[in-house]
Write a protein that holds these residues in place. Structure first.
Motif, PDB file in Angstrom:
ATOM      1  N   PHE A   1      28.914 -52.975  -1.375  1.00  0.00           N
ATOM      2  CA  PHE A   1      29.824 -52.585  -2.451  1.00  0.00           C
ATOM      3  C   PHE A   1      31.170 -52.103  -1.923  1.00  0.00           C
TER       4      PHE A   1
ATOM      5  N   GLN B   1      32.426 -59.070 -14.186  1.00  0.00           N
ATOM      6  CA  GLN B   1      32.270 -59.061 -12.740  1.00  0.00           C
ATOM      7  C   GLN B   1      33.605 -58.712 -12.077  1.00  0.00           C
TER       8      GLN B   1
ATOM      9  N   TYR C   1      30.337 -57.963  -8.324  1.00  0.00           N
ATOM     10  CA  TYR C   1      29.486 -56.939  -8.908  1.00  0.00           C
ATOM     11  C   TYR C   1      30.149 -56.335 -10.143  1.00  0.00           C
ATOM     12  N   ARG C   2      29.359 -55.657 -10.970  1.00  0.00           N
ATOM     13  CA  ARG C   2      29.909 -54.907 -12.094  1.00  0.00           C
ATOM     14  C   ARG C   2      30.614 -53.646 -11.574  1.00  0.00           C
TER      15      ARG C   2
ATOM     16  N   ASP D   1      28.276 -50.903 -10.534  1.00  0.00           N
ATOM     17  CA  ASP D   1      27.680 -51.112  -9.213  1.00  0.00           C
ATOM     18  C   ASP D   1      28.613 -50.630  -8.112  1.00  0.00           C
TER      19      ASP D   1
ATOM     20  N   ASP E   1      25.427 -47.798  -4.623  1.00  0.00           N
ATOM     21  CA  ASP E   1      24.081 -47.607  -4.089  1.00  0.00           C
ATOM     22  C   ASP E   1      23.086 -48.106  -5.141  1.00  0.00           C
ATOM     23  N   GLU E   2      22.202 -49.038  -4.759  1.00  0.00           N
ATOM     24  CA  GLU E   2      21.245 -49.614  -5.701  1.00  0.00           C
ATOM     25  C   GLU E   2      20.309 -48.568  -6.301  1.00  0.00           C
TER      26      GLU E   2
ATOM     27  N   THR F   1      22.208 -46.962  -9.335  1.00  0.00           N
ATOM     28  CA  THR F   1      22.223 -47.833 -10.514  1.00  0.00           C
ATOM     29  C   THR F   1      20.812 -48.042 -11.042  1.00  0.00           C
TER      30      THR F   1
ATOM     31  N   GLU G   1      19.599 -47.334 -14.953  1.00  0.00           N
ATOM     32  CA  GLU G   1      18.981 -48.387 -15.760  1.00  0.00           C
ATOM     33  C   GLU G   1      17.505 -48.150 -16.006  1.00  0.00           C
TER      34      GLU G   1
END
Length: 391
Positions: free
Chosen positions: A148, A330, A335-336, A339, A344-345, A348, A352
């Motif tokens: 990212f 995007q 990425y959005r 994001d 960091d996944e 997010t 979610e």
């Protein structure tokens, strides 16, 4: 080569500062009370200034220039549009107020400029006129993951980093092995603007003061949603809301809920009060529309972790209001925006609904502790970064 200077820029004996062609990156905050003028006025009068790169608002006093000085937007450095002008100077001075938050424009400009000078292979000295971090030494959040990273931000930097601009530049210099000489002028040096609070002159039009520095880190995430972060109210990042949030009035007081600030409420936080309110933005998202939401009111002397609190608020709004949306467009990275800001996944994933708060809290705690250990080698002043333990 790196040096940390304890005398002011105008007192430096470097030959390049006395007779070289100088480039200056600055904004309105580069004003000095002892001289009663902006740094570009001082350098312009002494005929050492070649190019001014400004950030944010246009300068109020460019008509004082009595000879040919190029005035450019600092973004032209990041885009590569003014490489020739960078190559035509003998030294670059950076005098901007950073905010302590990785996704603020001033942080991105700082990293972006240092990166361009390094990429160009230039050996010009870069002088950072350091300033106090308005967000202080407090650390919040997780490091930006490589996937990212944008062209003007740096992998590994947490949401709220606790460093000064000079320390950030020191980190960049060390981490990237940059070849240009870097000189940091201490914010305690004589002739600095240490007499001013670091938010006395806003570093940007949406960064108003002390409360902003405490709220910005978490509240900025609303930018990636269809909820207003208070832009256009004069209370940016203290207010948040949207027209569709009016339904939350019915939620309060139901199912045994004793109020937004009762300990059994999912939005309650020990560091702030939530005040139900409405506002009408004068510009920005929902301009002219009546928005319903909250104002965050800090509790005196109470620690507050803005990122953690706002992660819980965003998740609550997402789960309870059908009209809530993350912006799905995007970015240039693919990425959005959420994001990129989360970086960091795991973060997010929590927003979610894929991760529980206990795991999220432990992840934040672990990553903040790692960052504080790493940040120690970049420090130029005595106080060390710290974290809020009561997440």
């Amino acid at each position: 080569m790196f040096s940390f200077r304890t005398t002011g820029l105008l007192d430096q004996e470097d030959l390049v500062l006395k007779s070289g062609r100088l480039g200056l990156v600055c904004n309105d905050s580069a004003w000095y009370p002892d001289r009663g003028e902006y740094l570009y006025e001082t350098l312009s009068r002494e005929r050492r200034l070649s190019t001014v790169f400004h950030t944010g608002n246009p300068f109020p006093c460019t008509d004082v220039f009595e000879h040919s000085i190029s005035v450019r937007d600092a973004g032209s450095i990041l885009s590569g549009e003014c490489r020739g002008e960078i190559e035509n100077i003998d030294a670059l001075i950076i005098d901007i107020q950073d905010t302590g938050i990785r996704y603020h424009a001033n942080t991105e400009i700082l990293f972006g400029i240092l990166k361009k000078v390094s990429e160009y292979g230039m050996n010009i000295p870069v002088y950072i006129i350091d300033r106090m971090n308005p967000a202080g030494r407090q650390v919040e959040g997780t490091p930006l993951k490589k996937a990212f990273e944008t062209g003007s931000c740096m992998e590994g930097l947490p949401h709220r980093h606790g460093l000064t601009a000079g320390e950030l530049a020191n980190m960049f210099h060390i981490e990237t092995g940059a070849g240009f000489p870097l000189h940091v002028i201490s914010y305690m040096a004589p002739g600095s603007n240490r007499e001013l609070m670091p938010w006395s002159i806003p570093p940007s039009t949406d960064f108003h003061g002390l409360f902003t520095s405490a709220m910005y880190c978490g509240q900025y995430l609303w930018k990636a949603t269809n909820v207003s972060c208070g832009e256009g109210t004069g209370r940016d990042y203290e207010y948040f809301g949207a027209p569709f949030m009016k339904i939350l009035q019915e939620f309060n007081g139901k199912n045994g809920n004793k109020g937004w600030n009762s300990t059994d409420n999912p939005l309650c936080d020990d560091g702030v009060y939530l005040r139900w309110t409405c506002f009408v933005p004068e510009y920005g998202r929902y301009c002219g529309e009546r928005c319903f939401g909250f104002q965050l009111l800090p509790k005196p002397d109470a620690p507050y972790h803005s990122l953690a609190h706002n992660l819980k608020i965003i998740r609550f709004i997402r789960e309870n209001l059908a009209d809530f949306r993350f912006l799905e467009e995007q970015t240039e990275t693919g990425y959005r925006l959420i994001d990129i800001l989360a970086g960091d996944e795991t973060v997010t994933g929590y927003l979610e609904g894929n991760t529980g708060w206990t795991d999220m809290r432990e992840h934040i705690k672990s990553e903040e502790q790692k960052w504080m250990r790493k940040a120690k080698k970049y420090l130029l002043y005595g106080e060390s970064p710290w974290r809020v333990k009561q997440l």
